[in-house]
Design an enzyme around this catalytic site. Structure first.
Site, PDB file in Angstrom:
ATOM      1  N   LYS A 133       0.835  -1.207   0.000  1.00 53.64           N
ATOM      2  CA  LYS A 133       0.000   0.000   0.000  1.00 53.64           C
ATOM      3  C   LYS A 133       0.868   1.255   0.000  1.00 53.64           C
ATOM      4  O   LYS A 133       0.691   2.146   0.806  1.00 53.64           O
ATOM      5  CB  LYS A 133      -0.983   0.002   1.179  1.00 53.64           C
ATOM      6  CG  LYS A 133      -1.952  -1.152   1.142  1.00 53.64           C
ATOM      7  CD  LYS A 133      -3.080  -1.009   2.120  1.00 53.64           C
ATOM      8  CE  LYS A 133      -2.606  -1.261   3.522  1.00 53.64           C
ATOM      9  NZ  LYS A 133      -3.684  -1.302   4.499  1.00 53.64           N
ATOM     10  N   HIS A 134       1.814   1.279  -0.961  1.00 52.52           N
ATOM     11  CA  HIS A 134       2.685   2.439  -1.103  1.00 52.52           C
ATOM     12  C   HIS A 134       3.366   2.396  -2.468  1.00 52.52           C
ATOM     13  O   HIS A 134       3.254   1.425  -3.196  1.00 52.52           O
ATOM     14  CB  HIS A 134       3.736   2.489   0.019  1.00 52.52           C
ATOM     15  CG  HIS A 134       4.679   1.338   0.026  1.00 52.52           C
ATOM     16  ND1 HIS A 134       4.490   0.223   0.804  1.00 52.52           N
ATOM     17  CD2 HIS A 134       5.833   1.118  -0.655  1.00 52.52           C
ATOM     18  CE1 HIS A 134       5.479  -0.624   0.619  1.00 52.52           C
ATOM     19  NE2 HIS A 134       6.313  -0.109  -0.279  1.00 52.52           N
ATOM     20  N   ALA A 135       4.063   3.472  -2.766  1.00 54.55           N
ATOM     21  CA  ALA A 135       4.930   3.565  -3.944  1.00 54.55           C
ATOM     22  C   ALA A 135       6.262   4.110  -3.463  1.00 54.55           C
ATOM     23  O   ALA A 135       6.372   4.633  -2.349  1.00 54.55           O
ATOM     24  CB  ALA A 135       4.326   4.485  -4.998  1.00 54.55           C
TER      25      ALA A 135
END
Length: 137
Positions: free
Chosen positions: A54-56
């Protein structure tokens, strides 16, 4: 699972060597993993219903290899998204920078290895999807 359509993510198949003793897959930085490996970690024992990632990353490049079991990965480049299944220990998923990713639907025996081209740096993470989308435009 749809075919991969994001330009910044791709599958990489690894050579498998085997004989009467068993099988081996070698992962080598700057060879079958296109970058120098500066960090490796693995995820296992993920509880049912949990979504990881749930990130970049602003700069980090990664290779994901499901060395046991299976999981699903959502990939989003800010324009399109795709879900892919990782279920082969001889295939990696290469992620360039600025790919939002979420891993989920882990089998109970899943071990997901992640190789990265740099060490952990919290400042490189984008953990809010709206901030990620704005950075993609």
């Amino acid at each position: 699972t749809r075919p991969m359509t994001l330009a910044l993510a791709r599958f990489v198949d690894f050579a498998v060597k085997g004989d009467e003793f068993g099988w081996l897959v070698a992962l080598e930085g700057e060879r079958n993993v296109s970058f120098p490996i500066k960090r490796a970690y693995y995820i296992f024992g993920t509880r049912p219903g949990v979504r990881r990632g749930k990130h970049a990353h602003r700069q980090l490049t990664q290779m994901m290899v499901c060395i046991a079991g299976r999981c699903t990965v959502l990939l989003d480049d800010g324009k399109a998204s795709v879900e892919v299944e990782l279920a082969r220990n001889d295939r990696g998923l290469m992620l360039d920078r600025m790919i939002w990713h979420e891993m989920y639907d882990f089998s109970p025996d899943c071990v997901l290895l992640v190789l990265a081209d740099n060490r952990y740096d919290e400042a490189d993470y984008i953990r809010n999807y709206d901030v990620f989308k704005a950075a993609c435009t």
